[in-house]
Design a protein around this motif. Structure first.
Motif, mmCIF file in Angstrom:
data_model
loop_
_atom_site.group_PDB
_atom_site.id
_atom_site.type_symbol
_atom_site.label_atom_id
_atom_site.label_comp_id
_atom_site.label_asym_id
_atom_site.label_seq_id
_atom_site.Cartn_x
_atom_site.Cartn_y
_atom_site.Cartn_z
ATOM 1 N N ILE A 1 -32.051 35.985 21.971
ATOM 2 C CA ILE A 1 -32.575 35.341 23.176
ATOM 3 C C ILE A 1 -31.730 34.142 23.562
ATOM 4 O O ILE A 1 -31.543 33.227 22.768
ATOM 5 N N ASN A 2 -31.227 34.177 24.811
ATOM 6 C CA ASN A 2 -30.377 33.114 25.324
ATOM 7 C C ASN A 2 -29.171 32.860 24.428
ATOM 8 O O ASN A 2 -28.711 31.726 24.278
ATOM 9 N N GLY A 3 -28.663 33.922 23.839
ATOM 10 C CA GLY A 3 -27.459 33.810 23.031
ATOM 11 C C GLY A 3 -26.203 33.882 23.881
ATOM 12 O O GLY A 3 -26.255 34.040 25.103
ATOM 13 N N THR B 1 -27.556 29.028 12.806
ATOM 14 C CA THR B 1 -27.054 29.984 13.794
ATOM 15 C C THR B 1 -27.288 31.406 13.308
ATOM 16 O O THR B 1 -26.929 31.751 12.177
ATOM 17 N N VAL C 1 -26.845 32.776 18.447
ATOM 18 C CA VAL C 1 -27.850 31.900 19.029
ATOM 19 C C VAL C 1 -28.115 30.764 18.041
ATOM 20 O O VAL C 1 -28.193 30.982 16.831
ATOM 21 N N VAL D 1 -30.544 27.965 16.649
ATOM 22 C CA VAL D 1 -31.962 27.628 16.547
ATOM 23 C C VAL D 1 -32.107 26.550 15.480
ATOM 24 O O VAL D 1 -31.127 25.910 15.096
ATOM 25 N N GLN E 1 -36.676 28.630 18.155
ATOM 26 C CA GLN E 1 -36.706 27.645 19.217
ATOM 27 C C GLN E 1 -37.267 28.356 20.428
ATOM 28 O O GLN E 1 -36.986 29.540 20.647
ATOM 29 N N HIS F 1 -35.386 31.197 22.424
ATOM 30 C CA HIS F 1 -34.159 31.563 21.717
ATOM 31 C C HIS F 1 -34.533 32.314 20.438
ATOM 32 O O HIS F 1 -35.570 32.043 19.840
#
Length: 252
Positions: free
Chosen positions: A34-36, A150, A169, A171, A198, A201
């Motif tokens: 997610i959102n990487g 990460t 990603v 976090v 997070q 993410h």
């Protein structure tokens, strides 16, 4: 054709991890690593793509000259190979056959405890700039909440089931109580697990077995989480709970 069909039959068994026995993951999900962002294997040279019958399956990490670490729930698939030294799944790098699989003796699929396995490859990894072992934490190390970590992998994105390019990603480690609060209705969060995430993410289906790393030391392996991948927390195998098992089993 036969191998591809077998791989498809197994496909739903490996992807974070099934939240309940017998519950399949959806083929398409909203959520992603997610959102990487795109990543280079040169920055994560321990990263391995695990392929089953030529299909992207899970992730793994180099932990020794001929050994890799992954999630136990990933290794039921047939015809496993590991691709090292490539940022792109399905091409480049070096492909090695898996010659031996050892699952942690305390692994429980229904509780997702001790979700670890080590894989021996048929010949040593060709070590170089893009292929290097990851560090392991000391036995019993408890990373503090807030520690930046990460996750990397080729798991599902919002647009595709498996992205071509390795994703990363960033976090942070969370207190286990956070995962228990959000995910305790799925499984009890135990000392063999590490909580990280997070809001917005995180890891997703297909990232199972992939490493969660801080400064070149692997603290977790992607294990399980919300089926939608959009929760604020996910559960990783707590590598520090099995560091001695890894070194004793592999001789690394």
């Amino acid at each position: 054709m036969v191998r591809a069909l077998v791989a498809l039959l197994y496909l739903q068994a490996c992807a974070l991890a099934a939240p309940r026995a017998g519950t399949p993951w959806p083929r398409r999900v909203r959520g992603r690593i997610i959102n990487g962002t795109d990543a280079s294997v040169a920055d994560f040279p321990w990263m391995l793509s695990m392929e089953a019958a030529g299909q992207q399956w899970c992730g793994a990490s180099v932990v020794g000259g001929s050994w890799a670490l992954t999630a136990a729930h990933c290794v039921s698939a047939p015809y496993l190979t590991l691709r090292a030294g490539s940022s792109t799944w399905g091409s480049g790098g070096f492909v090695l056959d898996v010659s031996q699989t050892i699952i942690h003796e305390d692994f429980d699929y229904y509780a997702m405890t001790y979700d670890f396995a080590v894989l021996q490859v048929s010949e040593p990894f060709p070590l170089g700039p893009n292929v290097q072992p990851v560090g392991l934490p000391p036995d019993g190390y408890e990373p503090p909440a807030g520690l930046p970590v990460t996750a990397t992998g080729w798991g599902a994105t919002e647009d595709v089931w498996y992205p071509d390019v390795l994703q990363r990603v960033d976090v942070e480690v969370l207190d286990r109580s956070v995962c228990q609060e959000h995910l305790g209705s799925i499984h009890t969060v135990t000392a063999s697990m590490l909580c990280a995430g997070q809001e917005g993410h995180g890891a997703c289906h297909g990232d199972s077995g992939s490493p969660l790393v801080h400064n070149g030391t692997q603290l977790g392996t992607v294990s399980w989480g919300q089926p939608t991948c959009v929760g604020p927390a996910a559960v990783y195998g707590n590598v520090a709970s099995v560091s001695s098992w890894i070194t004793n089993t592999t001789g690394a």
